[in-house]
Design an enzyme around this catalytic site. Sequence first.
Site, PDB file in Angstrom:
ATOM      1  N   ASP A  13      -7.017   2.866   1.954  1.00 18.30           N
ATOM      2  CA  ASP A  13      -8.159   3.794   2.045  1.00 18.30           C
ATOM      3  C   ASP A  13      -8.622   4.446   3.425  1.00 18.30           C
ATOM      4  OD1 ASP A  13      -8.160   3.370  -0.711  1.00 18.30           O
ATOM      5  OD2 ASP A  13      -9.624   1.800  -0.522  1.00 18.30           O
ATOM      6  N   LYS A  16      -4.703   8.301   3.964  1.00 20.14           N
ATOM      7  CA  LYS A  16      -3.416   8.705   4.008  1.00 20.14           C
ATOM      8  C   LYS A  16      -3.000  10.083   3.292  1.00 20.14           C
ATOM      9  CE  LYS A  16      -2.508   4.673   2.050  1.00 20.14           C
ATOM     10  NZ  LYS A  16      -3.812   3.971   2.283  1.00 20.14           N
ATOM     11  N   GLY A  40      -5.160   5.234  -4.744  1.00 24.26           N
ATOM     12  CA  GLY A  40      -5.971   6.161  -4.735  1.00 24.26           C
ATOM     13  C   GLY A  40      -6.078   7.239  -3.699  1.00 24.26           C
ATOM     14  N   HIS A  41      -5.687   8.276  -3.871  1.00 23.49           N
ATOM     15  CA  HIS A  41      -5.556   9.304  -2.391  1.00 23.49           C
ATOM     16  C   HIS A  41      -6.156  10.641  -2.567  1.00 23.49           C
ATOM     17  CE1 HIS A  41      -1.345   7.023  -1.198  1.00 23.49           C
ATOM     18  NE2 HIS A  41      -2.567   6.413  -1.180  1.00 23.49           N
ATOM     19  N   GLN A 223      -1.302   1.755  -0.115  1.00 19.90           N
ATOM     20  CA  GLN A 223      -1.973   0.519   0.446  1.00 19.90           C
ATOM     21  C   GLN A 223      -1.545   0.582   2.027  1.00 19.90           C
ATOM     22  OE1 GLN A 223       0.262   0.155  -2.794  1.00 19.90           O
ATOM     23  NE2 GLN A 223      -1.416   0.599  -3.485  1.00 19.90           N
TER      24      GLN A 223
END
Length: 435
Positions: A13, A16, A40-41, A223
């Site tokens: 988080d 990225k 989750g991006h 990640q």
Amino acid sequence: MPSIVIVGAQWGDEGKGKVVDLLAERAQVVARFQGGNNAGHTIVHGDETYKFHLIPSGILDPQTTCVIGNGVVIDPGVLIAEIDGLRERGVDVSNLKVSANAHLIMPYHLMLDHAGEARLGKLQIGTTKRGIGPCYADKAARLGIRMQDLLDEKILKKKIMAALEPKQLQLRPFERDPALDLQSMTEQYLTYGHRLERHIADTTSLLHRALDDDRFVVFEGAQAALLDIDHGTYPFVTSSNPVAGAACTGTGVGPLDIDEVWGIAKAYATRVGAGPFPTELEDDLGEELRRRGGEFGTTTGRPRRTGWIDLVALRYAARINSMTALVITKLDVLSGFDTLRVCTAYEGADGAVFETFPYHQTVLHHVSGRYTELPGWSEDISGARSPEELPQATRDYLRFIEEAVGVPVVLVGVGPGRDQIVWLGERSPLLAESR
Ligand code: GDP
Ligand code: IMO
Ligand code: MG
């Protein structure tokens, strides 16, 4: 063959997605290489916010081909929902290519992930419960179902049967769950296959062609280094290798196809889920950081644990990734603290000092940070767009980080928006490349 790998340098988080979206403007291909919808991006374009779990963060650029590589584990229902959600918002997804060799998350993987965590009780990892671990376990056991299997009913059914067989005991509590019925599971996944068929491709050859034609390729990690199954804080890790080396195995290119590796780190640290976190702030300051930074998981909504930036872990992340550049995000969140602390070493319970990341789990669980205090700044920096617009104290803070890590900071985030960035120093020649 210019190419950049984007990796998380902490516990995930870090932002990225935002960096990949920025680079996608110049890239011809953006390729995800590991993880699944545990990621989750977030991407913010003006008033629009997008949250991607599986689809690469380059999809908003209509000229970029987006690849989901063989190293990714795919929940096809989630992928289809993501595709449909983007289509409804007017985003063209015809350039999405999915590796025929990528493994699929099956209903039983979700059940086993839930059951595994329940069994661990207090010792649980705090997984995202998306079936990631059990899916990678089947891949290693050679019992995985792959994207290409969706296109043949006979093969699909046979493979599901073979995968279910050794799990009977573990799945007994779920035996009445209709999602486990062999026939309906096969039919459901064949339907997914029909929907996804147009996206299934030989993504390895596609990447080879792009690299051979000197196209700019961005490899998007999910990640982060400290969640790496080999190099992270095992067993409190994810089940893949988020380090840059996995860009090769997860897409089918060689190490010499990689030109640069950019590590993305927040100006402080967060972690979601259990496991060691030496610089964690479990007090009001930590709560304040969580509030200011909006530190709640993109995938699960869980509050993220917060703490000071950890330069011991960051140095380690830089080394295991061969990082060529650092991007420091969320610097704006630190505005208004009188003093900031940066962790430069760890101290064990017995007074032992560690300047390098300890390999031993017991040691890591008991260390606390040794800090250097740096002056904070009070200015709101969210409007800064050039280094000159940043207060001296922010530049000193960044300088301290880059000197301690030994990797230059090339880009700084001063807000979630796409334009809320400051480029520092010389821009990489790679960024001059056009499509
Ligand atoms: P990822 O998983 O590494 O892509 O990161 P996430 O999207 O899960 O979390 C990063 C969060 O920080 C998102 O909500 C982003 O919109 C936000 N973000 C990214 N960069 C910045 C920044 O420089 N400042 C602020 N305030 N927010 C940022
Ligand atoms: P992005 O790509 C932060 C964490 C989980 C848990 C551990 C194992 O958005 O940075 P898993 O479901 O993978 O078996 O959970 O890993 N985790 C993440 N934490 N960001 C992520 O992805 C994460 N993906 C997994 O919270 O501690
Ligand atoms: Mg995230």
